[in-house]
Design an enzyme around this catalytic site. Sequence first.
Site, PDB file in Angstrom:
ATOM      1  N   HIS A 169       4.755  -4.046  -2.862  1.00 47.07           N
ATOM      2  CA  HIS A 169       3.805  -4.158  -1.946  1.00 47.07           C
ATOM      3  C   HIS A 169       2.881  -3.211  -1.884  1.00 47.07           C
ATOM      4  CE1 HIS A 169       6.904  -2.946   0.957  1.00 47.07           C
ATOM      5  NE2 HIS A 169       5.956  -2.416   1.527  1.00 47.07           N
ATOM      6  N   GLU A 186       3.737  -7.758  11.496  1.00 47.57           N
ATOM      7  CA  GLU A 186       3.183  -7.762   9.858  1.00 47.57           C
ATOM      8  C   GLU A 186       3.074  -8.887   9.279  1.00 47.57           C
ATOM      9  OE1 GLU A 186       6.780  -5.362   8.422  1.00 47.57           O
ATOM     10  OE2 GLU A 186       6.843  -7.110   7.130  1.00 47.57           O
ATOM     11  N   GLN A 198       1.085  -5.970   2.243  1.00 46.27           N
ATOM     12  CA  GLN A 198       1.754  -6.271   3.724  1.00 46.27           C
ATOM     13  C   GLN A 198       0.759  -5.619   4.848  1.00 46.27           C
ATOM     14  OE1 GLN A 198       4.622  -2.967   4.442  1.00 46.27           O
ATOM     15  NE2 GLN A 198       6.139  -4.617   4.900  1.00 46.27           N
ATOM     16  N   HIS A 218       0.702   2.755   2.914  1.00 47.05           N
ATOM     17  CA  HIS A 218       1.853   3.239   1.723  1.00 47.05           C
ATOM     18  C   HIS A 218       1.710   2.157   0.677  1.00 47.05           C
ATOM     19  CE1 HIS A 218       3.810   0.029   4.304  1.00 47.05           C
ATOM     20  NE2 HIS A 218       4.619  -0.270   3.138  1.00 47.05           N
ATOM     21  N   GLU A 225       7.168   3.956  -0.352  1.00 50.79           N
ATOM     22  CA  GLU A 225       8.694   3.149   0.112  1.00 50.79           C
ATOM     23  C   GLU A 225       9.254   2.643  -1.310  1.00 50.79           C
ATOM     24  OE1 GLU A 225       7.352   0.044   2.702  1.00 50.79           O
ATOM     25  OE2 GLU A 225       9.277  -1.074   2.521  1.00 50.79           O
TER      26      GLU A 225
END
Lengths: 146, 146
Positions: free
Chosen positions: A7, A43, A60, A84, A134
């Site tokens: 994502h 989210e 996301q 991110h 991530e």
Amino acid sequence: MLTRIDHIGIACFDLDKTVEFYRATYGFEVFHSEVNEEQGVREAMLKINETSDGGASYLQLLEPTREDSAVGKWLAKNGEGVHHIAFGTADVDADAADIRDKGVRVLYEQPRRGSMDSRITFLHPKDCHGVLTELVTSASPEQTEH
Amino acid sequence: MLTRIDHIGIACFDLDKTVEFYRATYGFEVFHSEVNEEQGVREAMLKINETSDGGASYLQLLEPTREDSAVGKWLAKNGEGVHHIAFGTADVDADAADIRDKGVRVLYEQPRRGSMDSRITFLHPKDCHGVLTELVTSASPEQTEH
């Protein structure tokens, strides 16, 4: 091994308005939404495509639930934008250990709970050419092998 | 219709060092590299996964070839990090026209040449909740239907 872009995490001030922007502009729909109190975010996951490793790629959208959360502080400093990026792996523990051994700072001692009961960790952006990165392992085979 | 995350565009000061970081840390290899003089960038595409629409998702690492390019100015202001995100479509002309009709500023009058002879345009980040957003149509069926 990292096998997909899982994502792109996008920080926003107003989740409902941002979800509506992505729906009205591109036709992207909400696949899943949740509040993660530990991360301090509300989210929405928008599924964009499936991936060749049996998983999927999402946007996301993240709205902080409190100003002192990581995303809240980031938004106050940077304004809305890409917060991110996340890569999917079948084994976040093994990849995090391997990457830590290479000298990249891994932010959690042990992976924590992410979206849709995934297990996640983060790599320090200063060790990744400015990109907060991530690593994600999805919760169940059902989620990645449909 | 936008059917995949085509790439994440990451601005860096030193392309060779950044390519080496992604190779050494994650095992990602360079799929394609080129200089785009019009955009003022030297770039490397790292293919991460294939996608359910017959295309693929890449990281696009970008080093400016001149300080006054868009990426050069962005880097001077922001430092290294995620510069833009890109969605893949079979028809960038139709999607750009449709999105322009919805009131989002499209930065090029006509799509221009992007990586690997794709046709691209960009949407104004202020109209997209802070995210510089690119639309991409790949060059040939061979590139998207393997």
